[in-house]
Scaffold this motif. Sequence first.
Motif, PDB file in Angstrom:
ATOM      1  N   ARG A  28       0.794  -1.167  -0.025  1.00  0.00           N
ATOM      2  CA  ARG A  28       0.040   0.015   0.079  1.00  0.00           C
ATOM      3  C   ARG A  28       0.836   1.290   0.123  1.00  0.00           C
ATOM      4  NH1 ARG A  28      -3.516  -0.710   5.204  1.00  0.00           N
ATOM      5  NH2 ARG A  28      -1.706  -1.576   5.845  1.00  0.00           N
ATOM      6  N   SER A  29       0.230   2.494  -0.661  1.00  0.00           N
ATOM      7  CA  SER A  29       1.025   3.441  -0.378  1.00  0.00           C
ATOM      8  C   SER A  29       0.917   4.158   0.911  1.00  0.00           C
ATOM      9  CB  SER A  29       0.552   4.632  -1.314  1.00  0.00           C
ATOM     10  OG  SER A  29      -0.748   5.020  -1.036  1.00  0.00           O
ATOM     11  N   GLY A  30       1.784   5.285   1.379  1.00  0.00           N
ATOM     12  CA  GLY A  30       1.812   5.636   2.608  1.00  0.00           C
ATOM     13  C   GLY A  30       0.478   6.410   2.746  1.00  0.00           C
ATOM     14  N   GLU A  31       0.062   6.873   1.944  1.00  0.00           N
ATOM     15  CA  GLU A  31      -1.247   7.593   1.989  1.00  0.00           C
ATOM     16  C   GLU A  31      -2.556   6.609   2.385  1.00  0.00           C
ATOM     17  OE1 GLU A  31      -5.162   9.082   0.862  1.00  0.00           O
ATOM     18  OE2 GLU A  31      -4.065   7.900  -0.507  1.00  0.00           O
ATOM     19  N   GLU A  32      -2.570   5.671   1.678  1.00  0.00           N
ATOM     20  CA  GLU A  32      -3.361   4.399   1.585  1.00  0.00           C
ATOM     21  C   GLU A  32      -3.438   3.837   3.095  1.00  0.00           C
ATOM     22  OE1 GLU A  32      -3.701   3.006  -2.865  1.00  0.00           O
ATOM     23  OE2 GLU A  32      -2.072   1.897  -1.548  1.00  0.00           O
ATOM     24  N   ILE A  33      -2.179   3.549   3.671  1.00  0.00           N
ATOM     25  CA  ILE A  33      -1.868   3.022   5.042  1.00  0.00           C
ATOM     26  C   ILE A  33      -2.467   4.044   6.172  1.00  0.00           C
ATOM     27  CG2 ILE A  33      -0.111   2.337   6.767  1.00  0.00           C
ATOM     28  CD1 ILE A  33       1.751   1.451   4.349  1.00  0.00           C
ATOM     29  N   THR A  34      -2.122   5.563   6.018  1.00  0.00           N
ATOM     30  CA  THR A  34      -2.688   6.512   6.825  1.00  0.00           C
ATOM     31  C   THR A  34      -4.215   6.583   6.876  1.00  0.00           C
ATOM     32  OG1 THR A  34      -0.537   7.613   6.330  1.00  0.00           O
ATOM     33  CG2 THR A  34      -2.521   8.868   7.254  1.00  0.00           C
ATOM     34  N   ARG A  35      -4.804   6.476   5.878  1.00  0.00           N
ATOM     35  CA  ARG A  35      -6.405   6.474   5.688  1.00  0.00           C
ATOM     36  C   ARG A  35      -7.245   5.283   5.850  1.00  0.00           C
ATOM     37  NH1 ARG A  35      -8.182   7.620   0.809  1.00  0.00           N
ATOM     38  NH2 ARG A  35     -10.297   8.015   1.697  1.00  0.00           N
ATOM     39  N   TRP A  36      -6.467   4.159   5.772  1.00  0.00           N
ATOM     40  CA  TRP A  36      -7.051   2.913   5.911  1.00  0.00           C
ATOM     41  C   TRP A  36      -8.248   2.783   6.834  1.00  0.00           C
ATOM     42  CZ3 TRP A  36      -7.315  -0.879   2.628  1.00  0.00           C
ATOM     43  CH2 TRP A  36      -7.425  -2.500   3.031  1.00  0.00           C
ATOM     44  N   SER A  37      -8.005   3.375   8.077  1.00  0.00           N
ATOM     45  CA  SER A  37      -9.074   3.025   9.249  1.00  0.00           C
ATOM     46  C   SER A  37     -10.222   4.059   9.085  1.00  0.00           C
ATOM     47  CB  SER A  37      -8.332   3.492  10.576  1.00  0.00           C
ATOM     48  OG  SER A  37      -8.002   4.700  10.546  1.00  0.00           O
ATOM     49  N   ARG A  38     -10.160   4.903   8.065  1.00  0.00           N
ATOM     50  CA  ARG A  38     -11.311   5.780   7.685  1.00  0.00           C
ATOM     51  C   ARG A  38     -11.872   5.635   6.145  1.00  0.00           C
ATOM     52  NH1 ARG A  38      -6.969   9.021   9.181  1.00  0.00           N
ATOM     53  NH2 ARG A  38      -6.822  10.022   7.350  1.00  0.00           N
ATOM     54  N   MET A  39     -11.436   4.582   5.586  1.00  0.00           N
ATOM     55  CA  MET A  39     -11.948   4.221   4.569  1.00  0.00           C
ATOM     56  C   MET A  39     -13.140   3.266   4.586  1.00  0.00           C
ATOM     57  SD  MET A  39      -8.681   3.096   2.225  1.00  0.00           S
ATOM     58  CE  MET A  39      -7.546   4.099   1.572  1.00  0.00           C
ATOM     59  N   SER A  40     -14.041   3.367   3.645  1.00  0.00           N
ATOM     60  CA  SER A  40     -15.267   2.703   3.535  1.00  0.00           C
ATOM     61  C   SER A  40     -14.776   1.004   2.892  1.00  0.00           C
ATOM     62  CB  SER A  40     -16.393   3.097   2.643  1.00  0.00           C
ATOM     63  OG  SER A  40     -15.814   2.982   1.405  1.00  0.00           O
ATOM     64  N   ASN A  41     -15.625   0.216   3.066  1.00  0.00           N
ATOM     65  CA  ASN A  41     -15.153  -1.295   2.539  1.00  0.00           C
ATOM     66  C   ASN A  41     -14.913  -1.021   0.683  1.00  0.00           C
ATOM     67  OD1 ASN A  41     -14.882  -2.801   5.035  1.00  0.00           O
ATOM     68  ND2 ASN A  41     -17.212  -3.257   4.674  1.00  0.00           N
ATOM     69  N   GLU A  42     -15.855  -0.263   0.395  1.00  0.00           N
ATOM     70  CA  GLU A  42     -15.554  -0.118  -1.024  1.00  0.00           C
ATOM     71  C   GLU A  42     -14.299   0.224  -1.317  1.00  0.00           C
ATOM     72  OE1 GLU A  42     -17.657   2.609  -4.696  1.00  0.00           O
ATOM     73  OE2 GLU A  42     -18.836   1.687  -3.125  1.00  0.00           O
ATOM     74  N   GLU A  43     -13.845   1.491  -0.674  1.00  0.00           N
ATOM     75  CA  GLU A  43     -12.488   2.107  -0.786  1.00  0.00           C
ATOM     76  C   GLU A  43     -11.324   1.145  -0.518  1.00  0.00           C
ATOM     77  OE1 GLU A  43     -12.849   6.703   0.270  1.00  0.00           O
ATOM     78  OE2 GLU A  43     -13.325   5.357   2.024  1.00  0.00           O
ATOM     79  N   ARG A  44     -11.626   0.282   0.588  1.00  0.00           N
ATOM     80  CA  ARG A  44     -10.749  -0.749   0.740  1.00  0.00           C
ATOM     81  C   ARG A  44     -10.522  -1.841  -0.317  1.00  0.00           C
ATOM     82  NH1 ARG A  44     -11.693  -1.930   7.449  1.00  0.00           N
ATOM     83  NH2 ARG A  44     -11.114   0.264   8.009  1.00  0.00           N
ATOM     84  N   ARG A  45     -11.702  -2.250  -0.573  1.00  0.00           N
ATOM     85  CA  ARG A  45     -11.402  -3.107  -1.645  1.00  0.00           C
ATOM     86  C   ARG A  45     -10.820  -2.541  -2.945  1.00  0.00           C
ATOM     87  NH1 ARG A  45     -16.943  -3.852  -0.148  1.00  0.00           N
ATOM     88  NH2 ARG A  45     -17.153  -5.911   1.076  1.00  0.00           N
ATOM     89  N   VAL A  47      -8.462  -0.309  -2.999  1.00  0.00           N
ATOM     90  CA  VAL A  47      -7.050  -0.535  -2.457  1.00  0.00           C
ATOM     91  C   VAL A  47      -6.402  -1.647  -2.778  1.00  0.00           C
ATOM     92  CG1 VAL A  47      -5.466  -0.151  -0.308  1.00  0.00           C
ATOM     93  CG2 VAL A  47      -6.950   1.623  -1.070  1.00  0.00           C
ATOM     94  N   LEU A  48      -7.118  -2.684  -2.208  1.00  0.00           N
ATOM     95  CA  LEU A  48      -6.840  -4.089  -2.377  1.00  0.00           C
ATOM     96  C   LEU A  48      -6.320  -4.655  -3.696  1.00  0.00           C
ATOM     97  CD1 LEU A  48      -8.616  -5.894   0.632  1.00  0.00           C
ATOM     98  CD2 LEU A  48      -6.340  -5.373   0.617  1.00  0.00           C
ATOM     99  N   ARG A  49      -7.369  -4.123  -4.864  1.00  0.00           N
ATOM    100  CA  ARG A  49      -7.175  -4.389  -6.205  1.00  0.00           C
ATOM    101  C   ARG A  49      -5.672  -3.906  -6.655  1.00  0.00           C
ATOM    102  NH1 ARG A  49     -12.813  -4.236  -6.208  1.00  0.00           N
ATOM    103  NH2 ARG A  49     -12.901  -1.952  -6.444  1.00  0.00           N
ATOM    104  N   LYS A  50      -5.441  -2.574  -5.998  1.00  0.00           N
ATOM    105  CA  LYS A  50      -4.187  -1.839  -6.477  1.00  0.00           C
ATOM    106  C   LYS A  50      -3.076  -2.612  -5.726  1.00  0.00           C
ATOM    107  CE  LYS A  50      -6.322   2.700  -6.713  1.00  0.00           C
ATOM    108  NZ  LYS A  50      -6.474   3.976  -5.935  1.00  0.00           N
ATOM    109  N   VAL A  51      -3.176  -3.231  -4.576  1.00  0.00           N
ATOM    110  CA  VAL A  51      -2.317  -3.796  -4.152  1.00  0.00           C
ATOM    111  C   VAL A  51      -1.997  -5.105  -4.776  1.00  0.00           C
ATOM    112  CG1 VAL A  51      -1.916  -5.377  -1.808  1.00  0.00           C
ATOM    113  CG2 VAL A  51      -2.614  -3.041  -1.771  1.00  0.00           C
ATOM    114  N   ALA A  52      -2.834  -5.709  -5.130  1.00  0.00           N
ATOM    115  CA  ALA A  52      -2.544  -6.907  -6.010  1.00  0.00           C
ATOM    116  C   ALA A  52      -1.804  -6.557  -7.450  1.00  0.00           C
ATOM    117  CB  ALA A  52      -3.910  -7.729  -6.330  1.00  0.00           C
TER     118      ALA A  52
END
Length: 60
Positions: A28-45, A47-52
């Motif tokens: 994950r990017s530094g920004e994605e890590i920082t925002r993770w706890s405030r993301m919706s499940n849709e946003e998290r999914r 990010v997981l696509r980008k991670v893959a």
Amino acid sequence: MKVADKVRSPCVSICALDENDICVGCHRSGEEITRWSRMSNEERRDVLRKVAERESKVLV
């Protein structure tokens, strides 16, 4: 929403950002890590696509 319903973090406790601000452990990017706890499940999914995608480029 129950805790069990939340999309879980891909963190593997290897926390180090590379020169592109991408974690070498979870991809994950530094920004994605920082925002993770405030993301919706849709946003998290999203990010997981980008991670893959990032992970597949590392394995090539």
